[in-house]
Design a protein around this motif. Structure first.
Motif: not given
Length: 378
Positions: A239-256
């Motif tokens: 969920e993001h400030w953009r209307p449609r949210g933002a996609w991220q891959t595992e490269e950007h996921f936190s360690d937790g």
């Protein structure tokens, strides 16, 4: 089924261990007391029956018999592993016991191998053929399909044991899956997810997403996708400030987040025992507090046994944890002892006076002179 009792002699940190194991186990002890090595007993049994495994390979992976033998053991002592396998109604449906050492060529050699079913012995080695051909004692019957027919249920049970200690950096490596299979550190985790039948995979990812919404509130979707090279990736929509949210891959996921995804996935795999090392790493304390309840819910559905090593007081603050579920590892010059918390009168008394299990148990694992670390000058 589950492992209901384990008995060891001269294994790694332990000169002797004989302890019952409930369906949920928390291993607590100081650093280097042997928590990982106690879990490794079950990994060793799995290696005995895994493809490409067997006694010789299982010992080789651990740098030989001398490395496995407890330092406090007398010289050249045999190593003994005995486990009872059963359920809540019958705690010793099966018993498997193997004793081994090494020969003059430093090869692992079976000194004895015994199997019992409901108390009746169905295997006793060395047998007549072993004495006729001692070379046979370089292998267990357990690892041989033609030899374990009468107790293949034991071999299948050991094969179902799963160890997981996700290292987020390995999941993020672009060539993470090359040459790896069943990597306990998550190197082939995304390939494992991708190989899962689509219907099962989507159902598991949906349950993971639902659980993650409490720990990662911005996450709204979670799916698997392959790139142009065919490499699998996890994609999460935030969920993001953009209307449609933002996609991220595992490269950007936190360690937790990655560790929690790995943990939630593993808990949905198979019926066999699940071995976890410090699942609290990289997680917020408030998330850690609910991990024991998560185990309990999974066990109510599947009955799966879970064995966890931990240093976390937050995890042990769960009031639903029983004294028999906590095993204290207490090192000494004669090796580490393993005792259930219920066997200590002082712990029971302090609990009755309102202290929490975490407040009582964690201080007992504190190194005596840990405050001296503050004197380090570099």
């Amino acid at each position: 089924m589950r492992v209901t009792r384990v008995k060891l002699r001269n294994w790694r940190n332990f000169t002797t261990v004989d302890v019952a194991l409930p369906r949920r186990v928390f291993l607590v002890g100081p650093n280097a007391s042997g928590k990982s090595n106690l879990l490794d007993v079950f990994r060793f049994l799995r290696d005995l029956v895994s493809v490409g495994g067997g006694l010789q390979e299982a010992v080789r992976r651990r740098s030989g018999v001398s490395s496995l033998r407890c330092l406090a053991a007398r010289r050249y002592s045999d190593i003994v592993i005995r486990v009872d396998i059963g359920d809540d109604e019958e705690s010793a449906l099966w018993r498997y016991e193997v004793t081994f050492n090494q020969d003059n060529l430093r090869r692992p050699i079976i000194k004895s191998e015994r199997v019992f079913r409901r108390g009746r012995q169905i295997l006793d080695r060395p047998d007549r053929m072993d004495r006729k051909d001692p070379e046979r004692l370089t292998q267990t019957y357990l690892e041989q399909v033609y030899a374990n027919q009468k107790f293949r249920q034991v071999a299948d049970f050991f094969a179902s044991i799963r160890y997981l200690h996700v290292v987020p950096q390995l999941i993020r490596e672009p060539d993470r899956s090359l040459g790896r299979a069943n990597d306990p550190f998550g190197g082939d985790f995304l390939e494992t997810v991708a190989r899962t039948p689509e219907r099962t995979r989507n159902a598991r990812l949906r349950r993971i997403r639902e659980a993650l919404t409490f720990a990662v509130p911005q996450l709204r979707e979670l799916e698997l996708q392959r790139d142009e090279r065919g490499t699998p990736h996890l994609r999460g929509k935030y969920e993001h400030w953009r209307p449609r949210g933002a996609w991220q891959t595992e490269e950007h996921f936190s360690d937790g987040t990655l560790r929690l995804i790995g943990l939630l996935w593993a808990m949905q795999e198979g019926p066999g025992p699940l071995l976890l090392e410090e699942p609290e790493l990289s997680l917020h304390p408030e998330v850690v507090r609910y991990i024991p309840q998560m185990f309990a819910r999974v066990q109510r559905r599947s009955g799966r046994q879970v064995l966890v090593s931990t240093h976390s007081p937050d995890m042990l603050r769960d009031e639903g944890i029983g004294l028999d579920e906590v095993l204290l590892l207490l090192p000494s010059e004669e090796g580490t002892s393993v005792e259930p918390a219920s066997s200590f009168k002082q712990i029971r008394v302090l609990l009755e006076h309102g202290q929490t299990l975490a407040d009582i148990v964690i201080p007992q694992t504190r190194p005596e002179k840990v405050d001296q670390l503050s004197l380090f000058e570099g």
